[in-house]
Write a protein that holds these residues in place. Sequence first.
Motif, short mmCIF file in Angstrom:
data_model
loop_
_atom_site.label_atom_id
_atom_site.label_comp_id
_atom_site.label_asym_id
_atom_site.label_seq_id
_atom_site.Cartn_x
_atom_site.Cartn_y
_atom_site.Cartn_z
N PHE A 1 0.84 -1.20 0.00
CA PHE A 1 0.00 0.00 0.00
C PHE A 1 0.87 1.25 0.00
CE2 PHE A 1 -2.14 3.42 2.28
CZ PHE A 1 -3.28 3.55 1.51
N PHE B 1 0.98 4.04 -2.81
CA PHE B 1 0.61 5.39 -2.41
C PHE B 1 1.72 6.38 -2.76
CE2 PHE B 1 -0.22 8.87 0.54
CZ PHE B 1 -1.56 9.06 0.29
N SER C 1 1.21 9.58 -5.12
CA SER C 1 1.46 10.95 -4.68
C SER C 1 2.22 11.71 -5.75
CB SER C 1 2.26 10.98 -3.40
OG SER C 1 1.79 10.04 -2.52
N PHE C 2 3.16 11.03 -6.41
CA PHE C 2 3.91 11.70 -7.48
C PHE C 2 2.99 11.99 -8.66
CE2 PHE C 2 7.85 10.27 -5.45
CZ PHE C 2 8.59 11.43 -5.59
N ARG C 3 2.07 11.09 -8.93
CA ARG C 3 1.21 11.26 -10.09
C ARG C 3 -0.06 12.06 -9.77
NH1 ARG C 3 0.41 6.29 -13.90
NH2 ARG C 3 2.40 6.33 -14.96
N HIS C 4 -0.25 12.41 -8.55
CA HIS C 4 -1.36 13.26 -8.10
C HIS C 4 -2.74 12.67 -8.34
CE1 HIS C 4 1.30 16.45 -7.05
NE2 HIS C 4 1.87 16.35 -8.21
N ASN C 5 -2.87 11.35 -8.42
CA ASN C 5 -4.23 10.81 -8.34
C ASN C 5 -4.22 9.60 -7.42
OD1 ASN C 5 -2.70 9.79 -10.35
ND2 ASN C 5 -4.34 9.49 -11.80
N PRO C 6 -4.46 9.83 -6.12
CA PRO C 6 -4.29 8.79 -5.12
C PRO C 6 -5.27 7.64 -5.30
CG PRO C 6 -5.37 10.69 -4.18
CD PRO C 6 -4.95 11.08 -5.55
N GLY C 7 -4.83 6.44 -4.94
CA GLY C 7 -5.72 5.29 -4.88
C GLY C 7 -5.46 4.23 -5.92
N PHE C 8 -5.16 4.66 -7.17
CA PHE C 8 -5.10 3.69 -8.27
C PHE C 8 -4.01 2.65 -8.07
CE2 PHE C 8 -7.31 7.25 -10.16
CZ PHE C 8 -8.31 6.61 -10.86
N ALA D 1 -2.09 2.20 -5.46
CA ALA D 1 -2.16 1.60 -4.13
C ALA D 1 -3.08 0.39 -4.17
CB ALA D 1 -2.66 2.63 -3.12
N SER D 2 -4.23 0.56 -4.82
CA SER D 2 -5.20 -0.53 -4.89
C SER D 2 -4.62 -1.73 -5.63
CB SER D 2 -6.45 -0.01 -5.60
OG SER D 2 -7.36 -1.04 -5.79
N VAL E 1 -1.89 -3.50 -3.48
CA VAL E 1 -2.45 -4.27 -2.37
C VAL E 1 -3.01 -5.60 -2.90
CG1 VAL E 1 -4.30 -4.35 -0.67
CG2 VAL E 1 -2.93 -2.30 -0.90
N LEU F 1 -9.65 0.04 -13.20
CA LEU F 1 -10.07 1.17 -12.37
C LEU F 1 -10.11 2.44 -13.20
CD1 LEU F 1 -8.15 0.64 -9.02
CD2 LEU F 1 -10.58 0.45 -9.43
N GLU F 2 -9.12 2.60 -14.11
CA GLU F 2 -9.11 3.78 -14.96
C GLU F 2 -10.24 3.73 -15.97
OE1 GLU F 2 -5.25 4.21 -16.62
OE2 GLU F 2 -4.45 5.21 -14.84
#
Lengths: 287, 177
Positions: free
Chosen positions: B57, B61, B65-72, B74-75, B78, B133-134
């Motif tokens: 995770f 994450f 943070s570098f790409r500025h769209n959190p979650g993708f 990381a998911s 995991v 997800l995208e």
Amino acid sequence: MRNIFLFIRRYFNFIFFLLLQVFCIYLIVHYNRYHNAIASVYVNEVTGRVNEQYNKVDYYLQLKKANQQLVKENERLRNTAKADFETPDTSVKVVTDSIPYDTLGNHRKWAYQAAKVVSNSVTSQSNFIVLGRGAAQQLKKDEGVIDTNNGVVGIVTDVSDNFAVVMSMLHKDSRINALLKNDPQGGGTIVWDGKEPNYLSMINVRKSAKVAKGDTVVTSGITTTFPYGLMIGTVEEVLPEKSSNNYIIKIKSTANFYNLQHVYAIDNYQREEINKLVEKAKSKINN
Amino acid sequence: MSTLVKNILRFILLILVQFFVLDRVHLSYMVTPYIYILFIFWMPFNFSRTLQMVLAFLLGFALDSFRHNPGFHASACVLIAYVRPFIINIMLPHEGADTNYEEPSLKSMGGFIPYIVYAGVLTLLHNSWLFMLEALQFGNFWEFIVKTLFSTLISLLLIIIAELLFSRKQKFRTNTI
């Protein structure tokens, strides 16, 4: 009760996995609404510092291109200087006895703020640009961003102390109002289909609009973000939309998103007042 | 080098390489090669499954943070960290290999083919989950399939090259389980 604890213990990994996934999905779904959260500002500062270091090297390698762009801009600006124009003698002399522009900026609506691009991407479906100028240097949220050749780049979505995050036009949620310069009746919205950088789509253009390949598309000026007439791109292809009576126009962007180095953010001095008024009107209607 | 220092270095290096080198590779169809998931592939066998998921995770994450769209990312990370132990269980050449060696590698997985299957399945899973997800937000079905396939192939190629370039010497620790 004991069984519940046993169950949790037995499937702890799976439950933990589900929890993490739910948290991730939450981040994905809610990012746009909560991007002012303190955590995001802190993260921006950290990644901004790393990007700045990298950009020092990258910028050096692109100096030649950056120079060319700045020279071009200088040329354009020099050509607008007053000394280049001569009015014939027969013209009427207009005398204004008060200055329409004052140094306090009371009449000023738009102000341009130069900023250095610290990080930029074009490969993902939601691209962001990071600027090395932030709230401490008077950059604000919702400002429009253009490149050195007056081509629209994006809109500031997030500001920390020394950095700002710009939603590039190459972002799936980017919506910018636009007009065809030759036929101002033909307005539409600029979006990105996520396929190719530097190519955008203009949707919801009614079919009566006169449009040809090579026409210029400019900002409409009906929002508080951009003044009228900033160039967005040139028409590449005109396609009819099957399900409705509209055109979809493929546009090649003026800004080259591959090598952005210097940009300008545009501050609108009237935005706050306009927004306040709109809020007031909305609350009146809702109540 | 201790396991802790080694993994911290790997984490930082892979994130930097992914964001500053591979994310700037512009291939058609918006295909991006992913190599930062090597961190998850190379995690030691003896990390607990919870720890593996937490680390995955954090890895995802960090890139988000570098790409500025959190979650993708990381998911997706995991997900593969959760699936990893199952695949290792199936692919291990003989019982006890996970205690004899420190982490998954060409040697401890028992050869080239098992390791490629292990890496391939996880890469495919990561890419398809990420692009799905995208695609849920926008995009169409065929593009999703093409993107997933090409991204997986290119990522796998890079992973094999990385594996051969930086061959990790795995000591055979003990033959008692």
